[in-house]
Write an enzyme that holds these catalytic residues in place. Structure first.
Site, PDB file in Angstrom:
ATOM      1  N   ARG A  44     -20.264 -35.481 -92.599  1.00 20.33           N
ATOM      2  CA  ARG A  44     -20.508 -34.153 -92.236  1.00 20.33           C
ATOM      3  C   ARG A  44     -19.920 -33.728 -90.756  1.00 20.33           C
ATOM      4  O   ARG A  44     -19.728 -32.391 -90.619  1.00 20.33           O
ATOM      5  CB  ARG A  44     -22.081 -33.868 -92.315  1.00 20.33           C
ATOM      6  CG  ARG A  44     -22.738 -33.865 -93.746  1.00 20.33           C
ATOM      7  CD  ARG A  44     -24.033 -33.263 -93.585  1.00 20.33           C
ATOM      8  NE  ARG A  44     -24.801 -33.197 -94.887  1.00 20.33           N
ATOM      9  CZ  ARG A  44     -24.548 -32.380 -95.980  1.00 20.33           C
ATOM     10  NH1 ARG A  44     -23.849 -31.477 -96.061  1.00 20.33           N
ATOM     11  NH2 ARG A  44     -25.376 -32.809 -97.002  1.00 20.33           N
ATOM     12  N   ASP A  72     -33.367 -25.611-101.134  1.00 22.34           N
ATOM     13  CA  ASP A  72     -32.289 -24.668-101.020  1.00 22.34           C
ATOM     14  C   ASP A  72     -32.370 -23.752-102.300  1.00 22.34           C
ATOM     15  O   ASP A  72     -32.595 -24.098-103.532  1.00 22.34           O
ATOM     16  CB  ASP A  72     -30.805 -25.225-101.355  1.00 22.34           C
ATOM     17  CG  ASP A  72     -30.852 -26.448-100.388  1.00 22.34           C
ATOM     18  OD1 ASP A  72     -31.735 -27.097 -99.904  1.00 22.34           O
ATOM     19  OD2 ASP A  72     -29.731 -26.665 -99.533  1.00 22.34           O
ATOM     20  N   HIS A 118     -29.966 -20.606-102.126  1.00 17.88           N
ATOM     21  CA  HIS A 118     -28.712 -20.333-102.239  1.00 17.88           C
ATOM     22  C   HIS A 118     -28.541 -19.083-102.803  1.00 17.88           C
ATOM     23  O   HIS A 118     -27.432 -19.141-103.673  1.00 17.88           O
ATOM     24  CB  HIS A 118     -27.498 -21.583-102.576  1.00 17.88           C
ATOM     25  CG  HIS A 118     -27.285 -22.512-101.643  1.00 17.88           C
ATOM     26  ND1 HIS A 118     -26.671 -22.189-100.616  1.00 17.88           N
ATOM     27  CD2 HIS A 118     -27.760 -23.861-101.524  1.00 17.88           C
ATOM     28  CE1 HIS A 118     -26.758 -23.436 -99.556  1.00 17.88           C
ATOM     29  NE2 HIS A 118     -27.333 -24.505-100.232  1.00 17.88           N
ATOM     30  N   ASN A 141     -28.878 -25.181 -92.723  1.00 13.70           N
ATOM     31  CA  ASN A 141     -27.686 -25.287 -92.033  1.00 13.70           C
ATOM     32  C   ASN A 141     -26.931 -23.909 -92.329  1.00 13.70           C
ATOM     33  O   ASN A 141     -25.861 -23.717 -91.678  1.00 13.70           O
ATOM     34  CB  ASN A 141     -27.007 -26.523 -92.317  1.00 13.70           C
ATOM     35  CG  ASN A 141     -26.604 -26.657 -93.934  1.00 13.70           C
ATOM     36  OD1 ASN A 141     -27.398 -26.637 -94.606  1.00 13.70           O
ATOM     37  ND2 ASN A 141     -25.211 -26.879 -94.328  1.00 13.70           N
ATOM     38  N   HIS A 142     -27.155 -23.327 -93.379  1.00 12.28           N
ATOM     39  CA  HIS A 142     -26.330 -22.349 -94.051  1.00 12.28           C
ATOM     40  C   HIS A 142     -26.699 -21.088 -93.135  1.00 12.28           C
ATOM     41  O   HIS A 142     -25.945 -19.927 -93.445  1.00 12.28           O
ATOM     42  CB  HIS A 142     -26.254 -22.083 -95.504  1.00 12.28           C
ATOM     43  CG  HIS A 142     -25.233 -22.862 -96.096  1.00 12.28           C
ATOM     44  ND1 HIS A 142     -24.019 -22.389 -96.541  1.00 12.28           N
ATOM     45  CD2 HIS A 142     -25.241 -24.233 -96.459  1.00 12.28           C
ATOM     46  CE1 HIS A 142     -23.437 -23.494 -97.022  1.00 12.28           C
ATOM     47  NE2 HIS A 142     -24.263 -24.543 -97.066  1.00 12.28           N
ATOM     48  N   HIS A 152     -31.468 -29.955 -98.478  1.00 15.20           N
ATOM     49  CA  HIS A 152     -29.847 -30.145 -98.061  1.00 15.20           C
ATOM     50  C   HIS A 152     -29.054 -30.628 -99.043  1.00 15.20           C
ATOM     51  O   HIS A 152     -27.739 -30.412 -98.706  1.00 15.20           O
ATOM     52  CB  HIS A 152     -30.154 -30.758 -96.740  1.00 15.20           C
ATOM     53  CG  HIS A 152     -28.826 -30.909 -95.809  1.00 15.20           C
ATOM     54  ND1 HIS A 152     -28.031 -30.014 -95.544  1.00 15.20           N
ATOM     55  CD2 HIS A 152     -28.276 -31.925 -95.014  1.00 15.20           C
ATOM     56  CE1 HIS A 152     -27.074 -30.227 -94.678  1.00 15.20           C
ATOM     57  NE2 HIS A 152     -27.385 -31.205 -94.310  1.00 15.20           N
ATOM     58  N   HIS A 199     -35.072 -28.975 -93.194  1.00 16.48           N
ATOM     59  CA  HIS A 199     -33.877 -28.666 -93.987  1.00 16.48           C
ATOM     60  C   HIS A 199     -33.051 -30.068 -94.385  1.00 16.48           C
ATOM     61  O   HIS A 199     -32.901 -30.627 -95.418  1.00 16.48           O
ATOM     62  CB  HIS A 199     -32.963 -27.670 -93.743  1.00 16.48           C
ATOM     63  CG  HIS A 199     -31.849 -27.359 -94.612  1.00 16.48           C
ATOM     64  ND1 HIS A 199     -32.041 -26.906 -95.739  1.00 16.48           N
ATOM     65  CD2 HIS A 199     -30.593 -27.862 -94.551  1.00 16.48           C
ATOM     66  CE1 HIS A 199     -30.878 -27.076 -96.504  1.00 16.48           C
ATOM     67  NE2 HIS A 199     -30.131 -27.463 -95.755  1.00 16.48           N
ATOM     68  N   ASP A 224     -25.365 -17.791 -99.123  1.00 13.77           N
ATOM     69  CA  ASP A 224     -24.209 -18.474 -99.277  1.00 13.77           C
ATOM     70  C   ASP A 224     -24.239 -18.956-100.842  1.00 13.77           C
ATOM     71  O   ASP A 224     -25.155 -19.438-101.397  1.00 13.77           O
ATOM     72  CB  ASP A 224     -23.835 -19.619 -98.452  1.00 13.77           C
ATOM     73  CG  ASP A 224     -23.326 -19.077 -97.071  1.00 13.77           C
ATOM     74  OD1 ASP A 224     -22.760 -18.026 -96.928  1.00 13.77           O
ATOM     75  OD2 ASP A 224     -23.295 -19.949 -96.073  1.00 13.77           O
ATOM     76  N   ARG A 225     -22.942 -19.167-101.150  1.00 16.17           N
ATOM     77  CA  ARG A 225     -22.407 -19.480-102.549  1.00 16.17           C
ATOM     78  C   ARG A 225     -23.001 -18.843-103.766  1.00 16.17           C
ATOM     79  O   ARG A 225     -22.243 -18.143-104.498  1.00 16.17           O
ATOM     80  CB  ARG A 225     -23.055 -21.144-102.856  1.00 16.17           C
ATOM     81  CG  ARG A 225     -22.244 -22.007-102.065  1.00 16.17           C
ATOM     82  CD  ARG A 225     -22.764 -23.493-102.326  1.00 16.17           C
ATOM     83  NE  ARG A 225     -22.054 -24.719-101.429  1.00 16.17           N
ATOM     84  CZ  ARG A 225     -21.018 -25.187-101.998  1.00 16.17           C
ATOM     85  NH1 ARG A 225     -20.402 -25.019-102.948  1.00 16.17           N
ATOM     86  NH2 ARG A 225     -20.497 -25.977-101.061  1.00 16.17           N
ATOM     87  N   ASP A 284     -31.517 -22.619 -96.218  1.00 20.07           N
ATOM     88  CA  ASP A 284     -30.431 -22.177 -97.045  1.00 20.07           C
ATOM     89  C   ASP A 284     -30.907 -21.097 -98.375  1.00 20.07           C
ATOM     90  O   ASP A 284     -30.837 -21.587 -99.369  1.00 20.07           O
ATOM     91  CB  ASP A 284     -29.952 -23.627 -97.841  1.00 20.07           C
ATOM     92  CG  ASP A 284     -28.916 -24.463 -96.941  1.00 20.07           C
ATOM     93  OD1 ASP A 284     -28.985 -23.985 -95.591  1.00 20.07           O
ATOM     94  OD2 ASP A 284     -28.308 -25.369 -97.470  1.00 20.07           O
TER      95      ASP A 284
END
Length: 421
Positions: free
Chosen positions: A277, A85, A87, A146-147, A304, A198, A117-118, A114
């Site tokens: 989740r 990730d 991000h 997943n993002h 993840h 991921h 995001d964030r 990923d």
């Protein structure tokens, strides 16, 4: 490039062929913009027509790739860098690329998803990686996280980031990004020895068709999924899964994409629904052994889980160093790698995690004995406002409010779940 020196705006090559100089210039422009321009001025150096050309070209490449891409690292001196990730932490990604060496004829890259995001520079991060993919499509492999979904990006900042940077063209840019997300492959197999994804493993989806009643030729057949017990899926099933969905389903027949993107390892044996989740699976060391043995593999590398997620996972090591070895079994190992240091960028708790980021290097001849590289976050980060309410979404296990989102999968006809991200 100094802060006082304004770079030239990015232009698309007349012949549509990217070069190392073009990608390097893009990276420098993004870095300069993050330090010197308000987000709303971003299109002055990355115009919408250039964005369109880059995303369209990358999407065509990605959509043609298999759900599980097979990577044969040759020539003989090739290495493979596996990244977790990132991000939206652009500056840490740029450091990682320089530290490990840019993609090259004998240096492959697999990114485990990923990208957005964030962090505040998800758009720049994603576009930079798309540029590398277009420049070296057979050396750079971008998997889906997943993002990379409509739901997550509507909650964790990417949608707002795009709208802030592109204003009245924001909906167009966001929609093009979502379309590109749908084309990202789900997994990779490296040198017939290493599986990367991921989240991780996935179930077998068994469909039983009811027998037709004799003489009732026109009677409609209902497809009922019968899941007497969970079992691991095959690569053939993975290859047939439909990945072109904005949000992977958590019910119905197309469950494999959600499993691959959302599942987590456990120290408890067996395969079970991932209740924390609300989507995907939990799998134990016995499942890791079964998967490796059945596919004649030696290593599973997944991502993840950052430091926030891991502090709530009893029995599993924390993510302080950017990686963990989660299962050691007879046939090999399961490793989690997380490449965003000092994560998350915006943190509401008094004490930051201050985790390191990590990436793995797989070396010939077997590519199954990874060399771990850890690194600290680049500081100071440019000052920027967050694009989501991080105080309401503190960590990866925070329950999300779906009542404010119109997110569902039309093909499955399902209502919105409670995902824990």
């Amino acid at each position: 490039m100094s802060d006082a020196e304004i770079p030239e705006a990015v232009t698309w090559p007349a012949d549509g062929i990217l070069t190392l100089e073009w990608v390097d210039h893009l990276m420098a422009v993004f870095d300069w913009c993050s330090r010197n321009l308000p987000p709303s001025d971003f299109p002055s150096l990355m115009p919408v027509p250039v964005f369109d050309c880059l995303v369209l070209t990358a999407s065509k490449i990605l959509h043609k790739e298999a759900n599980c891409v097979r990577i044969d690292p040759s020539p003989l001196d090739s290495t493979v860098v596996v990244v977790g990730d990132v991000h939206g932490q652009l500056h840490d990604l740029i450091f990682l690329l320089r530290d490990s060496g840019f993609p090259a004829h004998n240096r492959f890259y697999v990114f485990n998803g990923d990208y957005v995001d964030r962090g505040a520079w998800g758009l720049e991060t994603f576009l930079l990686l798309l540029a590398w993919k277009v420049f070296m499509p057979d050396r750079v492999f971008l998997l889906r996280g997943n993002h990379e979904s409509k739901y997550c990006t509507s909650v964790y900042g990417f949608e707002k980031e795009v709208m802030t940077k592109y204003g009245d063209k924001g909906k167009h840019v966001y929609r093009k990004c979502l379309g590109c997300f749908e084309g990202l492959p789900l997994a990779s197999i490296i040198a017939d020895r290493v599986y990367t994804a991921h989240g991780g493993l996935f179930r077998s989806v068994v469909v039983q068709l009811p027998k037709r009643t004799k003489g009732k030729k026109n009677r409609r057949i209902s497809f009922n999924q019968e899941m007497k017990s969970l079992s691991l899926g095959s690569l053939e099933e993975l290859s047939k899964a439909r990945r072109s969905v904005l949000d992977p389903p958590w019910e119905g027949l197309n469950l494999i994409p959600g499993d691959v993107l959302w599942s987590d390892p456990s120290m408890s044996p067996g395969l079970s629904p991932n209740k924390e989740r609300g989507i995907g699976l939990l799998w134990g060391p016995d499942c890791t052994e079964d998967f490796l043995k059945k596919l004649h593999l030696k290593l599973i590398i997944r991502s993840h889980e950052g430091p926030d997620a891991r502090e709530k996972r009893p029995g599993l090591a924390g993510m302080k160093e950017g990686y963990t070895i989660d299962h050691v079994v007879e046939s090999g190992k399961l490793i989690t790698v997380f490449s965003a240091p000092d994560y998350p960028q915006f943190q509401a708790t008094e004490e930051r995690y201050r985790n390191k980021g990590a990436y793995l290097v797989l070396e010939p001849p077997d590519f199954d004995n990874p060399v771990f590289h850890t690194f600290e976050a680049i500081t100071p980060r440019p000052k920027v406002n967050p694009y989501y309410d991080y105080e309401d979404v503190i960590d990866s296990d925070e329950e999300l409010d779906f009542s404010r989102n119109d997110v569902h999968s039309a093909d499955e006809g399902q209502s919105a779940p409670d995902f824990h991200i």
